[in-house]
Design a protein around this motif. Structure first.
Motif, short mmCIF file in Angstrom:
data_model
loop_
_atom_site.label_atom_id
_atom_site.label_comp_id
_atom_site.label_asym_id
_atom_site.label_seq_id
_atom_site.Cartn_x
_atom_site.Cartn_y
_atom_site.Cartn_z
N MET A 45 0.83 -1.20 0.00
CA MET A 45 0.00 0.00 0.00
C MET A 45 0.87 1.26 0.00
O MET A 45 0.56 2.24 -0.67
CB MET A 45 -0.93 -0.02 1.22
CG MET A 45 -1.92 -1.16 1.22
SD MET A 45 -2.76 -1.40 2.81
CE MET A 45 -3.96 -0.06 2.77
N LEU A 46 1.95 1.21 0.76
CA LEU A 46 2.89 2.34 0.80
C LEU A 46 3.48 2.60 -0.57
O LEU A 46 3.48 3.74 -1.05
CB LEU A 46 3.99 2.04 1.82
CG LEU A 46 5.20 2.98 1.83
CD1 LEU A 46 4.80 4.34 2.36
CD2 LEU A 46 6.34 2.41 2.68
N ALA A 47 3.97 1.55 -1.23
CA ALA A 47 4.63 1.73 -2.52
C ALA A 47 3.65 2.28 -3.57
O ALA A 47 3.96 3.24 -4.28
CB ALA A 47 5.21 0.39 -2.98
N LEU A 48 2.47 1.69 -3.65
CA LEU A 48 1.51 2.11 -4.67
C LEU A 48 1.04 3.54 -4.44
O LEU A 48 0.97 4.35 -5.38
CB LEU A 48 0.32 1.15 -4.70
CG LEU A 48 -0.76 1.46 -5.74
CD1 LEU A 48 -0.17 1.45 -7.15
CD2 LEU A 48 -1.92 0.47 -5.64
N SER A 49 0.72 3.88 -3.20
CA SER A 49 0.19 5.22 -2.93
C SER A 49 1.26 6.29 -3.14
O SER A 49 0.97 7.35 -3.71
CB SER A 49 -0.37 5.30 -1.51
OG SER A 49 0.64 5.09 -0.54
N TRP A 50 2.47 6.03 -2.72
CA TRP A 50 3.53 7.04 -2.88
C TRP A 50 3.92 7.21 -4.35
O TRP A 50 4.14 8.33 -4.81
CB TRP A 50 4.74 6.67 -2.03
CG TRP A 50 4.59 7.09 -0.60
CD1 TRP A 50 3.43 7.30 0.07
CD2 TRP A 50 5.64 7.38 0.32
NE1 TRP A 50 3.68 7.69 1.37
CE2 TRP A 50 5.03 7.75 1.55
CE3 TRP A 50 7.02 7.34 0.25
CZ2 TRP A 50 5.77 8.09 2.68
CZ3 TRP A 50 7.77 7.68 1.38
CH2 TRP A 50 7.14 8.05 2.57
N ILE A 51 4.04 6.12 -5.08
CA ILE A 51 4.38 6.23 -6.51
C ILE A 51 3.29 6.98 -7.25
O ILE A 51 3.56 7.88 -8.05
CB ILE A 51 4.60 4.83 -7.11
CG1 ILE A 51 5.87 4.20 -6.56
CG2 ILE A 51 4.69 4.92 -8.65
CD1 ILE A 51 6.06 2.74 -6.94
N THR A 52 2.03 6.63 -6.97
CA THR A 52 0.92 7.29 -7.66
C THR A 52 0.82 8.76 -7.27
O THR A 52 0.56 9.62 -8.11
CB THR A 52 -0.40 6.56 -7.34
OG1 THR A 52 -0.26 5.18 -7.66
CG2 THR A 52 -1.54 7.16 -8.14
N ALA A 53 1.01 9.05 -5.98
CA ALA A 53 0.98 10.44 -5.54
C ALA A 53 2.06 11.26 -6.24
O ALA A 53 1.83 12.42 -6.63
CB ALA A 53 1.15 10.52 -4.02
N GLY A 54 3.24 10.67 -6.41
CA GLY A 54 4.31 11.36 -7.12
C GLY A 54 3.96 11.62 -8.57
O GLY A 54 4.23 12.70 -9.11
N VAL A 55 3.33 10.64 -9.23
CA VAL A 55 2.93 10.81 -10.62
C VAL A 55 1.87 11.90 -10.74
O VAL A 55 1.95 12.77 -11.62
CB VAL A 55 2.40 9.47 -11.18
CG1 VAL A 55 1.77 9.68 -12.55
CG2 VAL A 55 3.52 8.45 -11.27
N ILE A 56 0.89 11.89 -9.85
CA ILE A 56 -0.16 12.92 -9.90
C ILE A 56 0.43 14.29 -9.62
O ILE A 56 0.06 15.29 -10.27
CB ILE A 56 -1.26 12.59 -8.87
CG1 ILE A 56 -1.99 11.31 -9.25
CG2 ILE A 56 -2.25 13.74 -8.75
CD1 ILE A 56 -3.00 10.84 -8.22
#
Length: 459
Positions: free
Chosen positions: A335-346
């Motif tokens: 959950m940490l990896a997916l949310s942080w990567i996606t937040a960075g992309v957004i």
């Protein structure tokens, strides 16, 4: 299997099903309040569209939580009468406080929250949303007070084998309650963040026509990215508290058999309780000592310290606690990896052209919070064994004298119903998301206008 084991499995199945729904409603009420406040401040109908969609999710989840909670509470009398006989003077009032201060509050204002947007003044509808969110949190507070007291009992005395409260402040604010409460509230927030992001991602993949899915998707992603670091810190404090008050549980979580320093953090192992050793260990040197003692040479308690004189283990089942803890941590890291990567992309690119693989990943992890919550719950509750109330009441002392076949038959019925209801619940949520993506949401209305709710396709 005997009555004790079957009764434990049955109660575990009931509470596993029940906890899925409060885990969502506790935090979703506050997210709905956020959506409503953003709508009030900006007048942007996309926020209200998000509110209208997720209030349906809240209503369905709340209903299933109430029904499953009633079923679970009956088992205190049918399967575990010894629990209330021994500690009912404490457990009974705490459960009553939950009903008086939380459930009634939710029940009174839920109707206004669900159906009153166009029928009451806007301020009253916003207030009702706040009071429902507050009620769900108060409900969690009282339930966690009782659960924490069972792990770290305080403020009581035993008279003729029965627990009596001597200090209600100590009962309520027992040593583990603050840590357990914060840990659970953050877990609820993370669960809801992924439910919101996952359903919003599904709406986007279905060609959402309303524009609100992007807004709610970003809300879910950034909420998850914000809460996960807080959960890591809270988990560390909770672990240290558990080490102080329930060292046998921590020893089982770490798969550590001997009390010693320089204990590795085991990434993989097969604990062998009969041989009292681990097989196929893969670990990080000194990792457990560093996490639990903040010192690579720190001494960590071992399971061999918790054995009765006759050789009977006085620690929890090692494999169940060891692996459930790792499932919780592993799911949290995903959950940490997916949310942080996606937040960075957004943050860098926005959501004008969202990556479909990113959206599919969130759809796949819509209910990942459930997995982490259940794994953490099993770690906590199985880790309390062989005690039902730590140091006060053994589990076998509380079980009812009911024939094992009778318990087995009702267990099978429960499991069949719960599997069916869970599949139906998940299916309905994605059905609602697909429907919302086509624009089949209620037409925006002026607060307090009294306008009828009509279903129209988006233009």
């Amino acid at each position: 299997m005997d009555t004790l084991l079957l009764s434990r499995i049955q109660f575990g199945a009931n509470i596993s099903f029940h906890i899925l729904f409060p885990t969502i409603t506790i935090a979703l009420g506050w997210v709905l309040l956020f959506f409503k406040l953003r709508f009030n401040a900006t007048g942007d109908d996309r926020w209200m569209d998000g509110y209208r969609f997720f209030v349906k999710v809240f209503a369905l989840t709340f209903a299933l939580g109430v029904v499953s909670g009633i079923t679970m509470s009956f088992q205190f009398g049918t399967n575990w009468p010894g629990f209330m006989e021994a500690v009912g003077n404490i457990a009974g009032p705490l459960l009553a406080y939950e009903i008086l201060t939380a459930f009634f509050l939710e029940a009174v204002f839920l109707g206004i929250m669900l159906f009153g947007f166009s029928r009451v003044p806007n301020w009253l509808h916003t207030l009702a949303t706040f009071l429902v969110a507050f009620g769900t949190t108060m409900s969690a507070f009282w339930i966690l007070v009782l659960n924490s007291w069972m792990h770290t009992p305080a403020g009581y005395e035993i008279i003729d084998g029965v627990a009596h409260a001597t200090d209600w402040f100590a009962v309520i604010f027992n040593p583990s309650m603050p840590y357990r409460l914060v840990h659970m509230l953050l877990a609820s927030g993370l669960t809801v963040a992924f439910v919101i992001a996952g359903l919003s991602a599904f709406r986007m993949l279905c060609g959402d026509k309303t524009g609100s899915a992007k807004l709610t998707f970003k809300t879910g992603v950034f909420l998850a990215a914000l809460l996960i670091p807080l959960q890591i810190v809270a988990g560390d404090f909770h672990g240290l508290n558990t080490l102080e008050h329930q060292p046998a549980k921590v020893a089982a979580m770490e798969g550590n058999w001997e009390t010693q320093g320089n204990v590795p953090l085991l990434l993989f192992a097969l604990p062998d309780e009969e041989a009292r050793e681990n097989r196929f260990e893969i670990g990080i040197p000194n990792g457990a000592s560093l996490i639990l003692k903040h010192d690579p040479d720190g001494v960590v308690p071992g399971l061999n310290d918790f054995v009765a004189e006759d050789g009977t283990p006085m620690h929890p089942p090692v494999n169940a606690v060891f692996w459930s803890f790792r499932i919780m941590v592993g799911t949290g890291l995903a959950m940490l990896a997916l949310s942080w990567i996606t937040a960075g992309v957004i943050w860098r690119r926005g959501l004008d052209t969202p990556n479909p693989w990113m959206l599919r990943a969130f759809v796949a992890m819509t209910f990942s919070g459930w997995l982490a919550t259940l794994a953490g719950w099993y770690t906590t509750e199985i880790g309390r064994q062989p005690w039902l109330v730590n140091g006060v009441l053994r589990t076998y002392e509380a079980v009812a004298d009911v024939p094992a076949p009778m318990v087995l038959s009702t267990l099978l019925v429960y499991l069949a119903i719960y599997v069916g209801l869970t599949l139906a619940y998940v299916s309905v949520l994605f059905y609602l998301a697909r429907k919302a993506a086509r624009g089949e949401q209620p037409k925006p209305m002026t607060p307090g206008s009294g306008a009828a709710v009509t279903m129209i396709p988006a233009e």
